[in-house]
Design an enzyme around this catalytic site. Sequence first.
Site, PDB file in Angstrom:
ATOM      1  N   ARG A 243       0.864  -1.180   0.000  1.00 48.64           N
ATOM      2  CA  ARG A 243       0.000   0.000   0.000  1.00 48.64           C
ATOM      3  C   ARG A 243       0.900   1.229   0.000  1.00 48.64           C
ATOM      4  O   ARG A 243       1.931   1.259   0.695  1.00 48.64           O
ATOM      5  CB  ARG A 243      -0.905   0.024   1.240  1.00 48.64           C
ATOM      6  CG  ARG A 243      -2.106  -0.919   1.178  1.00 48.64           C
ATOM      7  CD  ARG A 243      -3.130  -0.491   0.138  1.00 48.64           C
ATOM      8  NE  ARG A 243      -4.266  -1.405   0.056  1.00 48.64           N
ATOM      9  CZ  ARG A 243      -4.319  -2.471  -0.760  1.00 48.64           C
ATOM     10  NH1 ARG A 243      -3.301  -2.763  -1.557  1.00 48.64           N
ATOM     11  NH2 ARG A 243      -5.402  -3.231  -0.787  1.00 48.64           N
ATOM     12  N   GLU A 272      -3.296   7.608  -4.412  1.00 49.71           N
ATOM     13  CA  GLU A 272      -3.570   7.162  -5.784  1.00 49.71           C
ATOM     14  C   GLU A 272      -4.799   7.861  -6.358  1.00 49.71           C
ATOM     15  O   GLU A 272      -5.795   8.001  -5.647  1.00 49.71           O
ATOM     16  CB  GLU A 272      -3.824   5.642  -5.780  1.00 49.71           C
ATOM     17  CG  GLU A 272      -2.572   4.851  -5.571  1.00 49.71           C
ATOM     18  CD  GLU A 272      -2.832   3.356  -5.411  1.00 49.71           C
ATOM     19  OE1 GLU A 272      -1.952   2.697  -4.840  1.00 49.71           O
ATOM     20  OE2 GLU A 272      -3.891   2.853  -5.851  1.00 49.71           O
ATOM     21  N   HIS A 290      -0.945   0.366  -9.989  1.00 46.28           N
ATOM     22  CA  HIS A 290      -1.603  -0.590  -9.069  1.00 46.28           C
ATOM     23  C   HIS A 290      -2.188  -1.786  -9.833  1.00 46.28           C
ATOM     24  O   HIS A 290      -3.394  -2.010  -9.851  1.00 46.28           O
ATOM     25  CB  HIS A 290      -2.693   0.117  -8.232  1.00 46.28           C
ATOM     26  CG  HIS A 290      -3.002  -0.613  -6.955  1.00 46.28           C
ATOM     27  ND1 HIS A 290      -3.401   0.006  -5.798  1.00 46.28           N
ATOM     28  CD2 HIS A 290      -2.974  -1.933  -6.660  1.00 46.28           C
ATOM     29  CE1 HIS A 290      -3.598  -0.890  -4.843  1.00 46.28           C
ATOM     30  NE2 HIS A 290      -3.352  -2.086  -5.348  1.00 46.28           N
TER      31      HIS A 290
HETATM   32  C1  GLV Z   1      -4.698  -5.077  -4.121  1.00 47.28           C
HETATM   33  O1  GLV Z   1      -4.054  -4.124  -3.794  1.00 47.28           O
HETATM   34  C2  GLV Z   1      -5.289  -5.997  -3.180  1.00 47.28           C
HETATM   35  O2  GLV Z   1      -5.308  -5.710  -1.978  1.00 47.28           O
HETATM   36  O3  GLV Z   1      -5.758  -7.064  -3.624  1.00 47.28           O
END
Ligand code: GLV
Length: 324
Positions: A243, A272, A290
Amino acid sequence: SDAMARIIVTAPQLMSVVNEELPGHEIVGGDHFMDRQEIADQIVTADALLTSLSDPLDAEMIGKGEKLRVIGQCAAGFNNIDLDAARQAGVVVTSTPGVLHEATADLAFTLLLEVTRRTGEAERWVRAGKAWRYDHTFMLGAGLQGATLGIIGLGQIGEAMARRAAAFGMNVIYNARHEKDVAAIDAVNPNTQPTRRVELDELLAASDAVSLHCPLTDQTRHVINADALATMKETAYLVNTARGACVDEAALVQALKAGSIAGAGLDVFEDEPTITGGLMTMENVVLLPHIGSAALPTREVMSRLAARNIAKVLSGESAETPVE
Ligand code: GLV
Ligand code: GLV
């Protein structure tokens, strides 16, 4: 079991898979991102939500769910959900662990290879039409053989990253709250050193690359801050597929500018999709939007698991992968 439960899908989804797992229910959405207002409007009459990691499922929002029984988060992480509020409201929360760790580790290792071998910079060079020829001294990067990878958070994704690192001849050290079973990592390559658990400071000081695989919690928020970056080697790289807020991004920009670390590969950001000023123009960072688990077969299995969790809770059974 409820015929025609109302299920709200808050974000784009692989709907053919979701529909297969939830026959006979009313399914709303799944083709666009619902904003806070739309989720607030829909949650009032919802029996279930199939959610995405950017949905604001705070106490106020969950409190609006008069009939809500289950939140099926389609992600490994669930830091966008107020778990206490859900528990108090009697709402089951589920997530999708166990199905996306290999794909996410593939992407984390991609970032490690890219940033150490300067592939983004090299590709920009070619596409810009700059002069090049095979040159023994051109575009030299770092090697991975015999280097040390420090992994913060040795859950399923961290462990999968460690196995990849071992296959590439890297020695692995890790920091986690508990000692982990590292047999599968150590079995990968007879030429690497045994995987060891170390304190965070030792990990930062000893690693040639640091990769984050921890959930975002009060303990891991800004775990990579200015002090941590100062502790890392000047030749070390940072990889983040966890994260964004696990890293103090402003401090990271400073460290990169000052040359106190060598580079960074980032798939996640603090705010983000905003990218902290400075990162965009640095050659020694790789920036991805991401996409850690964004392999089609992985996303299909995630959708299926999220939907199946909802189906099970609605029919009075236990969820397959509840968030504890
Ligand atoms: C993506 O970031 C997830 O948590 O699956
Ligand atoms: C981190 O992944 C931990 O389980 O301590």
